[in-house]
Design a protein around this motif. Structure first.
Motif, PDB file in Angstrom:
ATOM      1  N   MET A  51       0.758  -1.252   0.027  1.00 16.75           N
ATOM      2  CA  MET A  51       0.174  -0.074  -0.111  1.00 16.75           C
ATOM      3  C   MET A  51       0.812   1.309  -0.016  1.00 16.75           C
ATOM      4  O   MET A  51       1.502   1.657   0.935  1.00 16.75           O
ATOM      5  CB  MET A  51      -0.949   0.027   1.118  1.00 16.75           C
ATOM      6  CG  MET A  51      -1.907   1.239   1.299  1.00 16.75           C
ATOM      7  SD  MET A  51      -3.121   1.192   2.395  1.00 16.75           S
ATOM      8  CE  MET A  51      -2.069   1.821   3.990  1.00 16.75           C
ATOM      9  N   ARG A  52       1.194   1.820  -1.125  1.00 16.35           N
ATOM     10  CA  ARG A  52       2.132   2.838  -1.377  1.00 16.35           C
ATOM     11  C   ARG A  52       3.334   2.859  -0.611  1.00 16.35           C
ATOM     12  O   ARG A  52       3.805   3.583   0.058  1.00 16.35           O
ATOM     13  CB  ARG A  52       1.306   4.056  -0.798  1.00 16.35           C
ATOM     14  CG  ARG A  52       0.271   4.745  -1.592  1.00 16.35           C
ATOM     15  CD  ARG A  52      -0.537   5.902  -1.132  1.00 16.35           C
ATOM     16  NE  ARG A  52      -0.943   5.866   0.113  1.00 16.35           N
ATOM     17  CZ  ARG A  52      -1.900   5.297   0.709  1.00 16.35           C
ATOM     18  NH1 ARG A  52      -2.625   4.754  -0.125  1.00 16.35           N
ATOM     19  NH2 ARG A  52      -2.263   5.415   1.956  1.00 16.35           N
ATOM     20  N   GLY A  53       4.063   1.502  -0.960  1.00 14.04           N
ATOM     21  CA  GLY A  53       5.306   1.273  -0.348  1.00 14.04           C
ATOM     22  C   GLY A  53       5.234   0.713   0.988  1.00 14.04           C
ATOM     23  O   GLY A  53       6.552   0.275   1.381  1.00 14.04           O
ATOM     24  N   GLN A  54       4.132   0.410   1.528  1.00  8.02           N
ATOM     25  CA  GLN A  54       4.104   0.225   2.993  1.00  8.02           C
ATOM     26  C   GLN A  54       3.483  -1.245   2.985  1.00  8.02           C
ATOM     27  O   GLN A  54       2.535  -1.709   2.213  1.00  8.02           O
ATOM     28  CB  GLN A  54       3.295   0.752   3.928  1.00  8.02           C
ATOM     29  CG  GLN A  54       3.238   0.513   5.287  1.00  8.02           C
ATOM     30  CD  GLN A  54       2.651   1.418   6.191  1.00  8.02           C
ATOM     31  OE1 GLN A  54       1.719   2.260   5.618  1.00  8.02           O
ATOM     32  NE2 GLN A  54       2.496   1.179   7.520  1.00  8.02           N
ATOM     33  N   GLY A  55       4.155  -2.335   3.660  1.00  5.44           N
ATOM     34  CA  GLY A  55       3.596  -3.414   3.582  1.00  5.44           C
ATOM     35  C   GLY A  55       2.518  -3.854   4.650  1.00  5.44           C
ATOM     36  O   GLY A  55       2.556  -3.251   5.649  1.00  5.44           O
ATOM     37  N   VAL A  56       1.150  -4.307   4.022  1.00 10.26           N
ATOM     38  CA  VAL A  56       0.044  -4.511   5.243  1.00 10.26           C
ATOM     39  C   VAL A  56      -0.182  -5.939   5.121  1.00 10.26           C
ATOM     40  O   VAL A  56      -0.324  -6.719   4.095  1.00 10.26           O
ATOM     41  CB  VAL A  56      -1.179  -3.979   4.499  1.00 10.26           C
ATOM     42  CG1 VAL A  56      -2.308  -3.907   5.294  1.00 10.26           C
ATOM     43  CG2 VAL A  56      -0.797  -2.081   4.242  1.00 10.26           C
ATOM     44  N   THR A  57      -0.226  -6.409   6.316  1.00  8.24           N
ATOM     45  CA  THR A  57      -0.578  -7.743   6.702  1.00  8.24           C
ATOM     46  C   THR A  57      -1.928  -8.103   6.085  1.00  8.24           C
ATOM     47  O   THR A  57      -2.768  -7.258   6.729  1.00  8.24           O
ATOM     48  CB  THR A  57      -0.288  -8.223   8.313  1.00  8.24           C
ATOM     49  OG1 THR A  57       0.945  -7.714   8.801  1.00  8.24           O
ATOM     50  CG2 THR A  57      -0.732  -9.358   8.603  1.00  8.24           C
ATOM     51  N   THR A  58      -2.068  -9.170   5.463  1.00 10.73           N
ATOM     52  CA  THR A  58      -3.473  -9.336   4.649  1.00 10.73           C
ATOM     53  C   THR A  58      -3.750 -10.532   5.139  1.00 10.73           C
ATOM     54  O   THR A  58      -3.051 -11.691   5.239  1.00 10.73           O
ATOM     55  CB  THR A  58      -3.090  -9.214   3.313  1.00 10.73           C
ATOM     56  OG1 THR A  58      -2.560  -7.834   2.999  1.00 10.73           O
ATOM     57  CG2 THR A  58      -4.399  -9.390   2.525  1.00 10.73           C
ATOM     58  N   ILE A  59      -5.087 -10.801   5.464  1.00 15.94           N
ATOM     59  CA  ILE A  59      -5.778 -11.884   5.912  1.00 15.94           C
ATOM     60  C   ILE A  59      -7.168 -12.253   5.258  1.00 15.94           C
ATOM     61  O   ILE A  59      -7.520 -11.239   4.635  1.00 15.94           O
ATOM     62  CB  ILE A  59      -6.194 -11.898   7.368  1.00 15.94           C
ATOM     63  CG1 ILE A  59      -7.245 -10.893   7.736  1.00 15.94           C
ATOM     64  CG2 ILE A  59      -4.777 -11.636   8.106  1.00 15.94           C
ATOM     65  CD1 ILE A  59      -8.196 -11.451   8.727  1.00 15.94           C
TER      66      ILE A  59
END
Length: 161
Positions: A51-59
């Protein structure tokens, strides 16, 4: 006397059911995309989404609620939310079948969670709203991701880094 307190929510669908989370917890709604897979995590942990260069933990929110897996469709979205914890907010991406709308519910429209007849644990339910087209289940997002989940998710992500 009616309760005039109002809550704004983002409603989303998982199968035939409609759920909602407070709009104040929603950071962003992303089109579905494949995640960077993280091995050895819990079954519902899909990986990381950019998300715009940031890693978002996705479940996979269906799996986390005990519902069966469903393949992504063009309507599938990633709802990026802040999960309130005791000491911080945990940013998570929840893969949902579809995002529906932003709705406003009055406090007197929200009934207590039923304790029978649902396919997911009722302690995840913050309340239920009856609408002409069915029910909307208000998800208590902090309870869905208990203190037991946080170390598990953190450990899985740390091993992937």
């Amino acid at each position: 006397m009616s309760d005039t307190h109002e809550i704004q929510v983002v409603t989303f669908g998982l199968g035939a059911e409609v759920f909602a989370v407070p709009v104040t917890l929603v950071r962003e709604i992303l089109d579905y995309r494949e995640t960077f897979h993280i091995p050895n995590g819990p079954e519902y942990l899909l990986g990381l989404t950019d998300m715009r260069g940031q890693g978002v933990t996705t479940i996979d929110f269906r799996l986390r609620l005990g519902l069966p897996h469903a393949d992504p469709t063009p309507s599938t979205r990633i709802l990026v939310v802040d999960v309130p914890l005791a000491d911080r907010a945990l940013m998570l991406g929840l893969v949902v079948d579809r995002v529906l709308e932003v709705s406003t519910f009055r406090g007197d429209q929200i009934d207590a969670a039923p304790d029978i007849g649902v396919r997911w644990p009722s302690d995840y339910i913050g309340g239920v709203v009856k609408r002409p087209d069915g029910f909307v289940v208000l998800v208590d997002i902090a309870r869905v991701f208990s203190s037991a989940d946080v170390p598990l998710l953190s450990r899985s992500i740390a091993h992937a880094a």
